[in-house]
Write an enzyme that holds these catalytic residues in place. Sequence first.
Site, PDB file in Angstrom:
ATOM      1  N   ARG A 281     -13.883  -7.494   2.913  1.00 39.83           N
ATOM      2  CA  ARG A 281     -12.467  -7.290   2.546  1.00 39.83           C
ATOM      3  C   ARG A 281     -11.656  -8.544   2.876  1.00 39.83           C
ATOM      4  NH1 ARG A 281     -10.407  -2.359   2.321  1.00 39.83           N
ATOM      5  NH2 ARG A 281      -8.836  -3.429   1.094  1.00 39.83           N
TER       6      ARG A 281
ATOM      7  N   CYS B 202     -16.222   2.834   1.149  1.00 35.47           N
ATOM      8  CA  CYS B 202     -15.085   1.951   1.458  1.00 35.47           C
ATOM      9  C   CYS B 202     -14.585   2.128   2.884  1.00 35.47           C
ATOM     10  CB  CYS B 202     -13.960   2.215   0.466  1.00 35.47           C
ATOM     11  SG  CYS B 202     -13.441   3.937   0.437  1.00 35.47           S
TER      12      CYS B 202
ATOM     13  N   HIS C 101      -7.515   0.870  -6.196  1.00 31.95           N
ATOM     14  CA  HIS C 101      -7.720   0.134  -4.938  1.00 31.95           C
ATOM     15  C   HIS C 101      -8.473  -1.163  -5.266  1.00 31.95           C
ATOM     16  CE1 HIS C 101      -7.884  -0.689  -0.813  1.00 31.95           C
ATOM     17  NE2 HIS C 101      -8.725   0.226  -0.389  1.00 31.95           N
TER      18      HIS C 101
ATOM     19  N   GLN D  15     -10.379  -3.448  -2.764  1.00 30.36           N
ATOM     20  CA  GLN D  15     -11.623  -2.812  -2.330  1.00 30.36           C
ATOM     21  C   GLN D  15     -12.736  -3.078  -3.349  1.00 30.36           C
ATOM     22  OE1 GLN D  15     -12.203  -0.717   0.589  1.00 30.36           O
ATOM     23  NE2 GLN D  15     -14.258  -1.227  -0.065  1.00 30.36           N
TER      24      GLN D  15
ATOM     25  N   ASP E  60     -16.980   8.129  -1.404  1.00 25.49           N
ATOM     26  CA  ASP E  60     -15.704   7.975  -0.709  1.00 25.49           C
ATOM     27  C   ASP E  60     -15.313   9.368  -0.201  1.00 25.49           C
ATOM     28  OD1 ASP E  60     -13.213   7.117   0.202  1.00 25.49           O
ATOM     29  OD2 ASP E  60     -12.321   6.914  -1.792  1.00 25.49           O
TER      30      ASP E  60
ATOM     31  N   ARG F 189       0.869  -1.186   0.000  1.00 23.70           N
ATOM     32  CA  ARG F 189       0.000   0.000   0.000  1.00 23.70           C
ATOM     33  C   ARG F 189       0.899   1.226   0.000  1.00 23.70           C
ATOM     34  NH1 ARG F 189      -5.074   2.159   3.542  1.00 23.70           N
ATOM     35  NH2 ARG F 189      -6.048   0.622   2.175  1.00 23.70           N
TER      36      ARG F 189
HETATM   37  N1   CP Z   1     -11.161   0.807   2.832  1.00 24.84           N
HETATM   38  C1   CP Z   1      -9.871   0.743   3.219  1.00 24.84           C
HETATM   39  O1   CP Z   1      -8.966   0.451   2.428  1.00 24.84           O
HETATM   40  O2   CP Z   1      -9.677   1.010   4.530  1.00 24.84           O
HETATM   41  P1   CP Z   1      -8.263   1.190   5.249  1.00 24.84           P
HETATM   42  O3   CP Z   1      -7.640   2.445   4.713  1.00 24.84           O
HETATM   43  O4   CP Z   1      -8.576   1.245   6.697  1.00 24.84           O
HETATM   44  O5   CP Z   1      -7.399   0.001   4.889  1.00 24.84           O
HETATM   45  N1  NVA Z   2      -9.699   7.293  -1.551  1.00 21.08           N
HETATM   46  C1  NVA Z   2      -9.319   6.925  -0.213  1.00 21.08           C
HETATM   47  C2  NVA Z   2      -9.596   5.497   0.041  1.00 21.08           C
HETATM   48  C3  NVA Z   2      -9.262   5.012   1.416  1.00 21.08           C
HETATM   49  C4  NVA Z   2      -9.549   3.575   1.632  1.00 21.08           C
HETATM   50  C5  NVA Z   2      -7.860   7.253   0.026  1.00 21.08           C
HETATM   51  O1  NVA Z   2      -7.044   6.957  -0.858  1.00 21.08           O
HETATM   52  O2  NVA Z   2      -7.533   7.816   1.054  1.00 21.08           O
END
Ligand code: CP
Ligand code: NVA
Length: 330
Positions: A318, A273, A134, A137, A232, A107
């Site tokens: 997830r 999400c 993502h 997700q 989101d 990540r």
């Molecule tokens: N939705 C999601 O990816 O959550 P986190 O950022 O907590 O992993």
């Molecule tokens: N768009 C958001 C998603 C988090 C799970 C971010 O990148 O922060």
Amino acid sequence: MLNLKGRSFLTLKDFTPREVRLMLETAKQLKNNKLTGVPNKHHEGKTIAMLFEKTSTRTRCAFVTGARDLGMHAEFLGKDDIQLGKKESVRDTALVLGRMFDGIEFRGFSHDTVEELAKYAGVPVWNGLTDKYHPTQGLADMLTIKEHVGHLEGAHLAYVGDGRNNVANTLMIVSSLLGLHYSVGTPKELFPDPALVEECRALAEKYQTGATIRVVENPYEAVTDADAVYTDVWVSMGEEDKFEERIRLLKDYQVNQDLMLATRKNNTKFLHCLPAFHDKNTKVGKEILEKYNLDAMEVSDDVFYSKNSVVFDQAENRVYTIEAVMDLTL
Ligand code: CP
Ligand code: NVA
């Protein structure tokens, strides 16, 4: 027989609809097994690395619990724990970790990093979120829509908010592969990249999935007849200097009861999400909402906790979708 062994999971674009459906069927099976006490320990003795440049609750915990359920050990490597990006290049890190681990989750910020890891690791690399995509997700969201709407093909998924972030991009890709009608309501400044829209339309055409993509400025138009409404955060990780600009652009794009009524359906599901800015019960939420005199940002509190909200089912899913990706690619 489909075989995904050895494949990396980076954007979803390089998987066929049949392969994505296999991931969802596998997730469902793993979930049923887990809930009925049937062991899923298909990968006993393996070890995966989890690289995190950005923070995470769901993704990190889903990889850990999913790996554990498959009989594996998961090793967390935070941004301050390893040499990556400081004393060691992505390429060398990939070459080293590939000799030690059976799979690698990443990540972080630049999508190029996860592509480069996958190029050199020699073991499957899974994208746990980058600035552009993502995909784990998106898979969990499809499982959740399938469970709550009943079908994916022909379902109308409306996304309202920042139309070009990692989650929106991924929903457009996975909708194209699985035959959903994806509509996005977002201001012109946040329209998805036209090249990606074209790529998604080409995927729908290539596989004859029947998917359509509609990009409009009016959020009410986007959600008309929707089976699922998704939003989101307005400001993604790494964009924290953009709150003022995004609130200006998106203040009329909040998912609230008014907008849900515009679906013209009683049972339209609400998805997010997470994490979400729906109240002042967080440090950042309180600070920002008070500063801009708002009660909530992307979703109102009543929609967030409404009976049609499936956000916590998404979070739970997830685990099984990530577990399915690991199971199939290892
Ligand atoms: N939705 C999601 O990816 O959550 P986190 O950022 O907590 O992993
Ligand atoms: N768009 C958001 C998603 C988090 C799970 C971010 O990148 O922060």
